[in-house]
Write a protein that holds these residues in place. Structure first.
Motif, PDB file in Angstrom:
ATOM      1  N   SER A   5      -0.606  -2.399  -6.699  1.00 12.72           N
ATOM      2  CA  SER A   5      -1.154  -2.740  -8.003  1.00 12.72           C
ATOM      3  C   SER A   5      -1.020  -1.526  -8.923  1.00 12.72           C
ATOM      4  O   SER A   5      -1.249  -0.396  -8.504  1.00 12.72           O
TER       5      SER A   5
ATOM      6  N   GLY B  85      10.013   0.464   1.381  1.00 17.22           N
ATOM      7  CA  GLY B  85       8.872   0.329   0.487  1.00 17.22           C
ATOM      8  C   GLY B  85       8.219   1.633   0.097  1.00 17.22           C
ATOM      9  O   GLY B  85       7.376   1.658  -0.794  1.00 17.22           O
TER      10      GLY B  85
ATOM     11  N   THR C 191       0.091   2.702   4.309  1.00 20.62           N
ATOM     12  CA  THR C 191      -1.360   2.607   4.159  1.00 20.62           C
ATOM     13  C   THR C 191      -1.994   3.982   4.134  1.00 20.62           C
ATOM     14  O   THR C 191      -2.832   4.285   3.277  1.00 20.62           O
TER      15      THR C 191
ATOM     16  N   ARG D  17       4.408   0.123   7.920  1.00 20.13           N
ATOM     17  CA  ARG D  17       3.259  -0.206   7.081  1.00 20.13           C
ATOM     18  C   ARG D  17       2.081   0.734   7.294  1.00 20.13           C
ATOM     19  O   ARG D  17       1.376   1.049   6.334  1.00 20.13           O
TER      20      ARG D  17
ATOM     21  N   ASN E 182      -4.664  -0.736  -2.898  1.00 17.18           N
ATOM     22  CA  ASN E 182      -3.235  -0.596  -2.610  1.00 17.18           C
ATOM     23  C   ASN E 182      -2.966  -0.347  -1.129  1.00 17.18           C
ATOM     24  O   ASN E 182      -1.912  -0.731  -0.615  1.00 17.18           O
TER      25      ASN E 182
ATOM     26  N   ARG F 244      -3.010  -3.746   0.296  1.00 18.82           N
ATOM     27  CA  ARG F 244      -1.776  -4.435  -0.098  1.00 18.82           C
ATOM     28  C   ARG F 244      -0.583  -3.918   0.698  1.00 18.82           C
ATOM     29  O   ARG F 244       0.289  -4.683   1.086  1.00 18.82           O
TER      30      ARG F 244
ATOM     31  N   ASN G 234      -0.464  -5.317   4.130  1.00 17.78           N
ATOM     32  CA  ASN G 234      -0.047  -6.723   4.125  1.00 17.78           C
ATOM     33  C   ASN G 234       1.400  -6.908   3.697  1.00 17.78           C
ATOM     34  O   ASN G 234       1.873  -8.035   3.597  1.00 17.78           O
ATOM     35  N   GLY G 235       2.090  -5.829   3.381  1.00 19.77           N
ATOM     36  CA  GLY G 235       3.485  -5.910   2.980  1.00 19.77           C
ATOM     37  C   GLY G 235       3.689  -6.304   1.525  1.00 19.77           C
ATOM     38  O   GLY G 235       4.760  -6.763   1.154  1.00 19.77           O
ATOM     39  N   GLU G 236       2.673  -6.123   0.687  1.00 18.52           N
ATOM     40  CA  GLU G 236       2.756  -6.490  -0.720  1.00 18.52           C
ATOM     41  C   GLU G 236       3.062  -5.266  -1.585  1.00 18.52           C
ATOM     42  O   GLU G 236       2.911  -4.129  -1.149  1.00 18.52           O
ATOM     43  N   SER G 237       3.453  -5.517  -2.820  1.00 22.40           N
ATOM     44  CA  SER G 237       3.701  -4.441  -3.776  1.00 22.40           C
ATOM     45  C   SER G 237       2.372  -3.852  -4.237  1.00 22.40           C
ATOM     46  O   SER G 237       1.365  -4.550  -4.304  1.00 22.40           O
TER      47      SER G 237
ATOM     48  N   GLU H 176       8.789   2.647  -3.684  1.00 25.61           N
ATOM     49  CA  GLU H 176       7.970   1.871  -4.618  1.00 25.61           C
ATOM     50  C   GLU H 176       6.501   2.305  -4.562  1.00 25.61           C
ATOM     51  O   GLU H 176       5.862   2.542  -5.589  1.00 25.61           O
ATOM     52  N   HIS H 177       5.965   2.420  -3.348  1.00 20.69           N
ATOM     53  CA  HIS H 177       4.562   2.802  -3.188  1.00 20.69           C
ATOM     54  C   HIS H 177       4.335   4.254  -3.599  1.00 20.69           C
ATOM     55  O   HIS H 177       3.308   4.577  -4.194  1.00 20.69           O
TER      56      HIS H 177
END
Length: 120
Positions: A111, A50, A17, A13, A100, A103, A106-109, A53-54
């Motif tokens: 925006s 991830g 970030t 993560r 982002n 996000r 926090n492990g989220e997808s 995706e990011h």
């Protein structure tokens, strides 16, 4: 301690970030907001969970911002409304990477607000 996901990819993560925050390089040194995240994404998309995706979200945002700026320049000459678009683009380019990054931590997808999906 390294965390490994079910697919055998690393969960990193902080790297996600940092990848989002490298988009802010343009505001500090004038360039790098597309190149640096692109290099990080291409070098670690198959190793970090991830990242693909990011990374796509980052590249889509940066390409969208470039397109918005290019379209705003003639709009300044024609209607004068291009100034508002340029200001909005600058705000979007500053705020969305920070949102982002939070996000991602926090492990989220990410925006994709006002982002054109060049890569899906």
């Amino acid at each position: 301690m390294e965390v490994v996901s079910r697919e055998g990819m690393r969960v990193d993560r902080p790297l996600l970030t940092i990848t989002h925050l490298t988009q802010l390089l343009t505001y500090f040194i004038g360039f790098g907001s597309l190149i640096v995240p692109l290099i990080i994404w291409l070098s670690s998309r198959n190793r970090v969970e991830g990242m693909n995706e990011h990374g796509k979200a980052i590249i889509n945002l940066q390409l969208s911002l470039i397109l918005y700026v290019i379209l705003s320049i003639p709009a300044i000459l024609l209607l004068g409304l291009g100034i508002i678009t340029l200001i909005g683009t600058a705000i979007l380019g500053f705020v969305l990477p920070i949102v982002n990054a939070v996000r991602a931590s926090n492990g989220e997808s990410p925006s994709t607000f006002l982002t054109i999906p060049f890569f899906s």
